[in-house]
Design an enzyme around this catalytic site. Sequence first.
Site, PDB file in Angstrom:
ATOM      1  N   CYS A  31       0.808  -1.225   0.000  1.00 25.28           N
ATOM      2  CA  CYS A  31       0.000   0.000   0.000  1.00 25.28           C
ATOM      3  C   CYS A  31       0.841   1.276   0.000  1.00 25.28           C
ATOM      4  O   CYS A  31       0.291   2.380  -0.039  1.00 25.28           O
ATOM      5  CB  CYS A  31      -0.958  -0.032   1.176  1.00 25.28           C
ATOM      6  SG  CYS A  31      -1.997  -1.503   1.112  1.00 25.28           S
ATOM      7  N   PHE A  51       1.424  -3.686   3.954  1.00 20.93           N
ATOM      8  CA  PHE A  51       1.779  -5.054   4.330  1.00 20.93           C
ATOM      9  C   PHE A  51       3.302  -5.214   4.306  1.00 20.93           C
ATOM     10  O   PHE A  51       3.986  -4.616   3.468  1.00 20.93           O
ATOM     11  CB  PHE A  51       1.217  -6.030   3.298  1.00 20.93           C
ATOM     12  CG  PHE A  51      -0.186  -6.476   3.565  1.00 20.93           C
ATOM     13  CD1 PHE A  51      -0.966  -5.879   4.535  1.00 20.93           C
ATOM     14  CD2 PHE A  51      -0.742  -7.515   2.827  1.00 20.93           C
ATOM     15  CE1 PHE A  51      -2.260  -6.304   4.772  1.00 20.93           C
ATOM     16  CE2 PHE A  51      -2.037  -7.947   3.053  1.00 20.93           C
ATOM     17  CZ  PHE A  51      -2.790  -7.342   4.022  1.00 20.93           C
ATOM     18  N   HIS A 101      -9.472   2.520   0.262  1.00 18.18           N
ATOM     19  CA  HIS A 101      -8.043   2.260   0.076  1.00 18.18           C
ATOM     20  C   HIS A 101      -7.792   1.727  -1.331  1.00 18.18           C
ATOM     21  O   HIS A 101      -8.170   0.598  -1.648  1.00 18.18           O
ATOM     22  CB  HIS A 101      -7.569   1.253   1.121  1.00 18.18           C
ATOM     23  CG  HIS A 101      -6.077   1.184   1.241  1.00 18.18           C
ATOM     24  ND1 HIS A 101      -5.227   1.616   0.251  1.00 18.18           N
ATOM     25  CD2 HIS A 101      -5.285   0.729   2.242  1.00 18.18           C
ATOM     26  CE1 HIS A 101      -3.983   1.429   0.634  1.00 18.18           C
ATOM     27  NE2 HIS A 101      -3.992   0.892   1.835  1.00 18.18           N
ATOM     28  N   GLU A 156      -0.132   5.256  13.672  1.00 16.53           N
ATOM     29  CA  GLU A 156       0.204   6.537  13.022  1.00 16.53           C
ATOM     30  C   GLU A 156       0.192   7.689  14.020  1.00 16.53           C
ATOM     31  O   GLU A 156       1.039   8.578  13.976  1.00 16.53           O
ATOM     32  CB  GLU A 156      -0.799   6.835  11.898  1.00 16.53           C
ATOM     33  CG  GLU A 156      -0.439   6.141  10.603  1.00 16.53           C
ATOM     34  CD  GLU A 156      -1.201   6.709   9.412  1.00 16.53           C
ATOM     35  OE1 GLU A 156      -2.422   6.532   9.373  1.00 16.53           O
ATOM     36  OE2 GLU A 156      -0.559   7.313   8.536  1.00 16.53           O
ATOM     37  N   LYS A 176      -8.940   8.596   3.046  1.00 18.07           N
ATOM     38  CA  LYS A 176      -9.462   7.236   2.848  1.00 18.07           C
ATOM     39  C   LYS A 176     -10.837   7.091   3.499  1.00 18.07           C
ATOM     40  O   LYS A 176     -11.575   6.162   3.197  1.00 18.07           O
ATOM     41  CB  LYS A 176      -8.490   6.202   3.415  1.00 18.07           C
ATOM     42  CG  LYS A 176      -7.220   6.036   2.572  1.00 18.07           C
ATOM     43  CD  LYS A 176      -6.432   4.800   2.957  1.00 18.07           C
ATOM     44  CE  LYS A 176      -5.152   4.697   2.154  1.00 18.07           C
ATOM     45  NZ  LYS A 176      -4.102   5.628   2.580  1.00 18.07           N
ATOM     46  N   HIS A 199      -1.986   7.875   6.316  1.00 19.58           N
ATOM     47  CA  HIS A 199      -2.450   6.648   5.656  1.00 19.58           C
ATOM     48  C   HIS A 199      -3.906   6.403   6.091  1.00 19.58           C
ATOM     49  O   HIS A 199      -4.751   6.106   5.258  1.00 19.58           O
ATOM     50  CB  HIS A 199      -1.533   5.500   6.063  1.00 19.58           C
ATOM     51  CG  HIS A 199      -1.688   4.272   5.247  1.00 19.58           C
ATOM     52  ND1 HIS A 199      -1.619   4.285   3.879  1.00 19.58           N
ATOM     53  CD2 HIS A 199      -1.941   2.975   5.604  1.00 19.58           C
ATOM     54  CE1 HIS A 199      -1.799   3.054   3.424  1.00 19.58           C
ATOM     55  NE2 HIS A 199      -2.000   2.250   4.448  1.00 19.58           N
TER      56      HIS A 199
END
Lengths: 397, 239
Positions: free
Chosen positions: A158, A385, A326, A300, A321, A289
């Site tokens: 991502c 990931f 996403h 985060e 998002k 993110h």
Amino acid sequence: MDNEQTGVGREVVVTGMGLITPLDCGKGVDAFWGAVTGGVDAIGPVELFDTSPYSSSVAAEIKRFEAPYREDRWFAFLETAFSMALEDSGVDLTRLDMSRAGITLGTVLGGVLLGEEHWRGGGDCSGLPDGYHLYSGANRLAETIGVEGPVLTVSTACASGTDALGLAYRNILTGRTDIMIAGGGDTLSEFAFSGFNSLNVLTKTAVRPFDRERDGLALGEGAAFLVLEERGSAEKRGARIYSKLCGYASSADANHMTGPDREGRGLAAAMRAALVESGIERVDYINVHGTGTLYNDLMETKAIKSVFSDDAYGIPVSSVKSMLGHSFGAAGAVEAIVCVLSILNGAIPPTINLECPDPECDLDYVPGTAREGTVGTCLSLSSGFGGQNAALVLASV
Amino acid sequence: MVKGRVRITGVNVADEGTLKATRPQQRTVYIEEALALASASSLLSQDRGLEDTMEERTGIVLGVDSVIDEWKEGFFKGVMESGPLGASPLCFPYTSPNALAARLSIAFGLKGVEITIASGPLSFLKAMAYSYELVAGGRMERVLAGGITRGRVIMTVLDRKCGDDFICGAFESKGPGAGIRSVASMDETFSIFVTALDRLHASGSEHPLCIGSSDQWGNRVDLYVGNERALETRRAAIV
């Protein structure tokens, strides 16, 4: 040796932007900005495939978009955003030194819809169509305009879109190229939906980043490209300069195949390295993110506090998002465009669906409504990931 | 940007024979994962400078080719056959090309730059080219750079401290060019790279060897590799 060869004294600027997301369906950057600052939620029932066997049925899908061939949706997205960015940059391709122009593309699943069709028809890996392969997207785009410099496909989960921009930035900075068209793209697919469903991370309703009731992410799709140029070269051709890209870093958590480091140490390291490179100590906005999963949002928050200490509480932070879902490889590039637009328009898009703040997520997440204010510097963050982290620093010129 | 000296301090090629000769220490999902771990382990255990290098200053840059397609196919066939319950949460992370870089970073605690390049047959050479830039530009102290294809893995360590061979240039462009060999698979680029190093050692050449390859799309990578004598010759020429 001149600075073209050594990279000394070079600056990288953004001169063009193009995207297609579920908020604008290819209608352009202005339509996107209107929707994203208006807090429009693009997440709804999936039409692209049957979700009835799954526990969730929602995602952010690009509607009213006709790909020439349904399964070639990925390349249709890439081509739309790529052409838009080039047109926006005003670059005259006939006068461009193509040997000093390149493309970087971030993607996770590439033409997976073609793969699904192939496998459903009983095919195996030996006969996968060309448009399926991750590298095909950047190469097909390169052919359309005759790029003769580096053509690179980056796949860092991502963080792919952010890393693609970062590698393009490095290419210009080191003097390899003068112009790079960089971005990312991915499509919604049953492949991805089934995978994230198996990990129990899909929300059934809405994406609620930093909310106490957050219950997962929604998948999305799209593509976005930015035209990056060496500043002197851009000025020489009279280009409109939107902002500069002045810092980039990648780092690894070295922790887990799917979950982030719980303290956000890897992301903090990437943020620090990107800030050091930019020479900027404090930013006016952080586009996070912000997936809406339990661990990401807390991680985060901790990473931002770790880097900015008490100043963190005074920096607006938001997750688009919450509206866009996403979109994997596209996400980082879309979010970089959000940063550039925030700088240009003096506004910060909101984090929607944030109604019951998580006490552990206690920063200023710009809940509900967009906020006006001068934005001179931004951080754009991505994680993925495998403990991938990437950070970009963008600033006004 | 000041370019530092970039050394190749180790090269290891692993295939199924490697696994028969060694006893893998970690459980793995795919054979290429076991090969990557074995290969990196072999290199890093020989690496004298690792203990002196902060984990954050060691990066991983891998080139991955179509080996991942088989893993994707396996995952999706499970979905086609059994619906949602056929989607393996164990295998799904491996459908992302960066899975092996992640696996290496976790196994060896490497927290620097982590990049996976999925540019087809040239992915390994592109990974080497980017690794060179990272080390030469001082952004990483060392990089574990490699390529992973079906049943075969190549790993190298690049750093600025010790070793016999060095990389003195890397260039990516389009167009075949004179003397550039066109490759159809990443396995071929492994062979070209290893053969070039062998030739360098045998000849003791004063000139860097160009490891140049192109792919079906006309992408081209030129990697210049030499020894100490070649470095001195090149320096003298630049001065």
